[in-house]
Design an enzyme around this catalytic site. Structure first.
Site, PDB file in Angstrom:
ATOM      1  N   ARG A  98     122.155 -15.532  69.429  1.00 19.02           N
ATOM      2  CA  ARG A  98     123.588 -15.814  70.037  1.00 19.02           C
ATOM      3  C   ARG A  98     123.575 -17.211  70.548  1.00 19.02           C
ATOM      4  O   ARG A  98     122.332 -17.540  71.074  1.00 19.02           O
ATOM      5  CB  ARG A  98     123.693 -14.877  71.107  1.00 19.02           C
ATOM      6  N   HIS A 152     124.124 -15.155  64.452  1.00 17.51           N
ATOM      7  CA  HIS A 152     123.514 -15.179  63.305  1.00 17.51           C
ATOM      8  C   HIS A 152     124.128 -16.212  62.220  1.00 17.51           C
ATOM      9  O   HIS A 152     124.289 -15.854  61.208  1.00 17.51           O
ATOM     10  CB  HIS A 152     123.468 -13.785  62.706  1.00 17.51           C
ATOM     11  N   HIS A 161     116.263 -10.094  59.179  1.00 18.42           N
ATOM     12  CA  HIS A 161     116.634  -9.074  59.820  1.00 18.42           C
ATOM     13  C   HIS A 161     116.424  -7.700  59.073  1.00 18.42           C
ATOM     14  O   HIS A 161     117.321  -7.035  59.172  1.00 18.42           O
ATOM     15  CB  HIS A 161     118.217  -9.484  60.048  1.00 18.42           C
ATOM     16  N   ASP A 174     117.668  -4.604  72.662  1.00 22.27           N
ATOM     17  CA  ASP A 174     118.203  -5.382  72.122  1.00 22.27           C
ATOM     18  C   ASP A 174     118.011  -6.795  72.698  1.00 22.27           C
ATOM     19  O   ASP A 174     118.792  -7.335  73.175  1.00 22.27           O
ATOM     20  CB  ASP A 174     119.595  -5.242  71.744  1.00 22.27           C
ATOM     21  N   GLU A 218     112.754  -9.462  65.134  1.00 23.72           N
ATOM     22  CA  GLU A 218     113.211 -10.726  64.656  1.00 23.72           C
ATOM     23  C   GLU A 218     112.708 -11.846  65.411  1.00 23.72           C
ATOM     24  O   GLU A 218     113.029 -12.178  66.497  1.00 23.72           O
ATOM     25  CB  GLU A 218     114.766 -10.892  64.929  1.00 23.72           C
TER      26      GLU A 218
HETATM   27  C1  GAL Z   1     120.642  -8.106  66.018  1.00 22.41           C
HETATM   28  C2  GAL Z   1     121.459  -8.501  67.447  1.00 22.41           C
HETATM   29  C3  GAL Z   1     122.114  -7.131  67.844  1.00 22.41           C
HETATM   30  C4  GAL Z   1     123.276  -6.619  66.653  1.00 22.41           C
HETATM   31  C5  GAL Z   1     122.385  -6.979  65.395  1.00 22.41           C
HETATM   32  C6  GAL Z   1     123.369  -6.775  64.288  1.00 22.41           C
HETATM   33  O1  GAL Z   1     119.802  -9.340  65.928  1.00 22.41           O
HETATM   34  O2  GAL Z   1     120.742  -8.814  68.479  1.00 22.41           O
HETATM   35  O3  GAL Z   1     122.779  -7.387  69.087  1.00 22.41           O
HETATM   36  O4  GAL Z   1     124.316  -7.744  66.433  1.00 22.41           O
HETATM   37  O5  GAL Z   1     121.634  -8.095  65.264  1.00 22.41           O
HETATM   38  O6  GAL Z   1     124.198  -5.715  64.302  1.00 22.41           O
END
Ligand code: GAL
Length: 343
Positions: free
Chosen positions: A76, A101, A175, A245, A310
């Site tokens: 983010r 992303h 991811h 997360d 990640e």
């Molecule tokens: C992660 C992120 C989560 C969610 C996910 C995708 O990298 O930290 O909050 O957005 O990707 O759904």
């Protein structure tokens, strides 16, 4: 000698896609597509290690970035805004108020140029892509590549490079949703993280700017513990994300490849060892409501049915001076490596 096979994988909105399968001397395989650099499958002893689909069409419907190559900026950026020198940049807010992303059409939605190559104890596919100046609001033309190597030791090695013609920001990651049990949820799997600190976040998951000690909190994975042990603990940071997360700050970051995590499935004895040159790792335990997303063969993905590891610069690093900078200047080369090894 490894085998590489490829097959036409259908028509994406960005052109025809191809699926590559690299099979090592043990018969274990890695499948990836030039569409979004998506890792669709990793099979060890016939058991599937990642969440994904076999058909391209399934990836064109909404899914949470299964297996995808994320860029230009993984994670983010607060308010979708950042500045370089006197210049202010605004990105699409595609995750509440924030940019996530890489924006609306990130690197996960392009067909990359693919160059397969096969060697003695490894095979690889190198994907490359040119992102033009202003793409998704980011400055500078970015020439970017990611080499996916698959070795006879069941090691997946991802090497990212990027160059620019204008000072910009870059934070590339992958991811993949791992589940080394091959099914069910990951709560009984044991995670160990070489990280004494993490970056607590606000309610939109933007770091508060501080590094907090994990000791005495649900975020302490310095010794291996079941992912599920504290995942529902009464802790404000857990409540914000309905689980994990968060970004952990990897101990001893110096830009060199170092081991930062091991994940072990006690039932099978299988282990995933993770290495990176990066300072941080977003550990995301797929805290989705049951049935929100599907897995292979359209079976519902269980809550915490996978874990993402990640590797990255810390979230919102363009706006947070205490964090390592994601700036890339003309003449410089962004180069990072992350390794996932199955044992
Ligand atoms: C992660 C992120 C989560 C969610 C996910 C995708 O990298 O930290 O909050 O957005 O990707 O759904």
């Amino acid at each position: 000698m490894q085998r590489i096979s490829s097959k036409a994988w259908g028509q994406s909105p960005d052109g025809p896609a191809t699926l590559y399968t690299l099979t090592n001397s043990k018969g274990n395989s890695l499948s990836l597509s030039d569409y979004g650099g998506i890792i669709t499958s990793i099979k060890i002893d016939g058991v599937e290690m990642v969440i994904g689909y076999d058909q391209l069409e399934d990836y064109l419907a909404p899914n949470p970035y299964y297996g995808a190559l994320i860029g230009r900026y993984g994670n983010r950026i607060a308010g979708g805004k950042f500045s370089i020198g006197e210049e202010d940049y605004t990105l699409a807010a595609n995750n509440g108020p924030n940019s996530l992303h890489g924006g609306v059409k990130g690197f996960d939605k392009y067909v990359w140029k693919a160059a397969p190559s096969s060697g003695d104890n490894r095979a690889s596919v190198t994907l490359s892509h040119v992102s033009p100046d202003g793409d998704e609001g980011f400055p500078g033309r970015l020439d970017v590549s990611c080499k996916y190597e698959w070795t006879d030791d069941d090691e997946l090695r991802l090497t990212y490079t990027a160059t620019t013609d204008k000072t910009t920001i870059v934070n590339l990651t992958n991811h993949t949703y791992f589940n080394i049990s091959g099914g069910g949820n990951v709560r009984s799997q044991l995670l160990q993280l070489d990280a004494d600190q993490y970056t607590p976040v606000d309610e939109t998951l933007i770091p508060l700017g501080t590094l907090a000690p994990v000791a005495g909190t649900p975020f302490d994975f310095t010794k291996a513990k079941p992912i599920g042990q504290d995942i529902a603990a009464d802790h404000p940071q857990i409540a914000l994300a309905s689980g994990y997360d968060h970004n952990w700050a990897i101990n001893g970051y110096n830009g060199k490849l170092r081991e930062f995590a091991t994940l072990r499935d006690p039932a099978s004895g299988r282990q995933l060892s993770c290495y990176t040159t990066e300072p941080g790792v977003q550990v995301f335990t797929a805290n989705f409501k049951p049935g929100l997303f599907s897995g292979r063969d359209h079976t519902p993905l269980p809550v915490q049915g996978a874990i993402c590891l990640e590797t990255q610069h810390f979230p919102d690093s363009p706006n947070q001076e205490a964090f390592t900078t994601p700036l890339l200047k003309p003449g410089g080369t962004y180069r990072t490596t992350t390794v996932y090894r199955f044992e």
